[in-house]
Write a protein that holds these residues in place. Structure first.
Motif, short mmCIF file in Angstrom:
data_model
loop_
_atom_site.label_atom_id
_atom_site.label_comp_id
_atom_site.label_asym_id
_atom_site.label_seq_id
_atom_site.Cartn_x
_atom_site.Cartn_y
_atom_site.Cartn_z
N GLU A 1 3.11 21.12 -6.08
CA GLU A 1 4.52 20.27 -7.16
C GLU A 1 3.70 19.17 -7.76
OE1 GLU A 1 6.90 18.93 -3.42
OE2 GLU A 1 7.24 20.56 -3.45
N ILE A 2 4.80 18.99 -8.54
CA ILE A 2 4.13 18.32 -9.81
C ILE A 2 3.76 17.07 -9.37
CG2 ILE A 2 5.16 16.35 -11.54
CD1 ILE A 2 6.28 18.74 -12.77
N SER A 3 3.89 16.84 -8.07
CA SER A 3 3.55 14.94 -7.43
C SER A 3 2.47 15.62 -6.41
CB SER A 3 4.74 14.80 -5.98
OG SER A 3 5.06 15.68 -5.38
N ASP A 4 2.02 16.55 -6.73
CA ASP A 4 0.63 17.27 -5.80
C ASP A 4 -0.49 16.39 -7.23
OD1 ASP A 4 2.10 17.30 -2.92
OD2 ASP A 4 2.58 19.78 -4.22
N LEU A 5 -0.07 17.06 -7.91
CA LEU A 5 -0.72 17.24 -8.77
C LEU A 5 -0.82 15.81 -9.79
CD1 LEU A 5 -0.33 20.55 -10.49
CD2 LEU A 5 -2.26 19.78 -9.07
N THR A 6 -0.24 14.99 -10.01
CA THR A 6 -0.16 14.09 -10.05
C THR A 6 -1.11 12.63 -9.26
OG1 THR A 6 2.25 12.95 -9.70
CG2 THR A 6 1.98 14.05 -11.68
N ALA A 7 -0.94 12.74 -7.84
CA ALA A 7 -1.58 12.56 -6.66
C ALA A 7 -2.87 12.42 -6.85
CB ALA A 7 -0.94 12.30 -5.45
N MET A 8 -3.31 13.86 -7.56
CA MET A 8 -4.06 13.91 -7.79
C MET A 8 -4.82 13.99 -9.46
SD MET A 8 -4.91 18.05 -6.63
CE MET A 8 -3.70 18.78 -5.17
N GLY A 9 -3.96 13.32 -10.42
CA GLY A 9 -4.80 12.54 -10.75
C GLY A 9 -4.06 13.10 -12.44
N TYR A 10 -3.20 13.75 -12.44
CA TYR A 10 -3.23 15.16 -13.77
C TYR A 10 -2.03 13.94 -14.35
CZ TYR A 10 -6.20 18.61 -12.53
OH TYR A 10 -7.55 19.42 -12.20
N SER A 11 -1.67 14.35 -15.28
CA SER A 11 -0.78 14.00 -15.94
C SER A 11 0.21 14.74 -15.82
CB SER A 11 -0.57 13.73 -17.45
OG SER A 11 -0.93 14.87 -18.84
N LYS A 12 1.71 13.93 -15.67
CA LYS A 12 3.16 14.83 -15.57
C LYS A 12 2.75 15.96 -16.49
CE LYS A 12 6.47 11.56 -13.77
NZ LYS A 12 7.35 10.56 -13.67
N ALA A 13 2.28 16.46 -18.39
CA ALA A 13 2.06 17.28 -18.26
C ALA A 13 1.26 18.36 -17.98
CB ALA A 13 2.11 16.61 -20.02
N ARG B 1 -10.68 18.93 -7.59
CA ARG B 1 -9.91 17.86 -6.76
C ARG B 1 -9.15 17.94 -5.90
NH1 ARG B 1 -6.55 14.81 -12.62
NH2 ARG B 1 -9.27 14.15 -13.24
N VAL B 2 -9.04 19.66 -5.51
CA VAL B 2 -7.52 19.81 -5.03
C VAL B 2 -8.45 20.52 -3.36
CG1 VAL B 2 -6.72 22.06 -3.73
CG2 VAL B 2 -6.08 21.62 -5.93
N ARG B 3 -10.23 20.55 -3.04
CA ARG B 3 -10.96 19.90 -2.55
C ARG B 3 -10.78 19.14 -1.85
NH1 ARG B 3 -13.92 24.23 -4.53
NH2 ARG B 3 -15.58 22.66 -5.84
N SER B 4 -11.12 17.74 -2.36
CA SER B 4 -11.34 16.65 -2.36
C SER B 4 -9.46 15.85 -1.98
CB SER B 4 -12.15 15.59 -3.62
OG SER B 4 -10.98 14.96 -4.45
N SER B 5 -9.43 16.43 -2.33
CA SER B 5 -7.12 15.63 -2.14
C SER B 5 -7.10 15.43 -0.57
CB SER B 5 -6.09 16.57 -2.97
OG SER B 5 -5.18 15.51 -2.33
N GLU B 6 -6.37 14.52 -0.51
CA GLU B 6 -6.25 13.69 1.61
C GLU B 6 -4.98 15.06 1.07
OE1 GLU B 6 -6.42 10.20 2.93
OE2 GLU B 6 -8.58 10.26 1.92
N LYS B 7 -4.23 15.22 0.15
CA LYS B 7 -2.39 15.57 0.52
C LYS B 7 -2.45 16.42 -0.28
CE LYS B 7 -1.41 10.48 -0.01
NZ LYS B 7 -0.37 9.81 -0.92
N ALA B 8 -3.68 17.59 -0.21
CA ALA B 8 -3.40 18.63 -0.50
C ALA B 8 -2.25 20.07 -0.03
CB ALA B 8 -4.62 19.30 -0.75
N PRO B 9 -1.20 20.25 -0.72
CA PRO B 9 0.09 20.81 0.09
C PRO B 9 -0.40 22.09 1.40
CG PRO B 9 -0.75 21.52 -2.06
CD PRO B 9 -1.59 20.91 -1.92
N VAL B 10 -0.14 22.22 2.60
CA VAL B 10 -0.83 22.80 3.36
C VAL B 10 0.83 23.54 3.83
CG1 VAL B 10 -1.05 23.59 5.20
CG2 VAL B 10 -2.07 21.98 4.17
#
Length: 159
Positions: free
Chosen positions: A48-60, A34-43
């Motif tokens: 942040e939680i918002s990065d991971l939720t943008a990758m399809g993860y729940s907040k938990a 998910r990190v490799r394919s994410s266009e919004k991976a942090p550089v």
């Protein structure tokens, strides 16, 4: 040790804390994909939680991943203790992680091996004895005989 290896240990190891819930191998691979394919991976900044939720993860799930990453102090203590015993971590990312283990076990290969001694022996044929840390007295003779037979046949004994 590289930052990537430290991150791997933070995500995938208990670090001596039985309450810690590291990612499984499958969960780690999913995160890496998910990190490799994410266009919004942090550089150049913290995840942040918002990065991971943008990758399809729940907040938990995202909070759990960030909680694992926050264990730097625990990791440093664990590495310090391991060093006192001459132990080093070998992760999938570490040069020297035995390729034959990766080839034989694939996705089921241990995320991290804690090793001590001559690491070149990991490349030789060997056998593993599981459960030898808390050996029951009735199994001690078997373990000794298995180790003796392994040495006699030129096999490395891996525990």
């Amino acid at each position: 040790m590289t930052g990537a290896e430290r991150g791997f240990l933070l995500l995938c190891c208990h670090l001596g804390d039985p309450q810690r819930r590291p990612l499984t191998v499958a969960q780690f691979r999913k995160l890496a994909r998910r990190v490799r394919s994410s266009e919004k991976a942090p550089v150049e900044r913290e995840l942040e939680i918002s990065d991971l939720t943008a990758m399809g993860y729940s907040k938990a799930e995202a909070a759990h991943i960030l909680e694992l990453f926050a264990g730097e102090e625990l990791l440093d203590r664990y590495l310090s203790r391991a060093s006192k015993f001459g132990c080093v971590p070998l992760t999938w990312l570490t040069p020297g992680y035995p390729q034959r283990i990766l080839e034989a076990l694939g996705d089921d290969a241990p995320a991290c091996l804690w090793a001590r001694g001559d690491l070149s022996l990991l490349e030789r044929p060997g056998i593993a004895l599981v459960g030898s840390r808390d050996l029951r007295p009735q199994n001690e003779a078997f373990a000794r005989q298995a180790g003796l037979q392994a040495a006699t046949q030129g096999l490395s004994l891996i525990s």
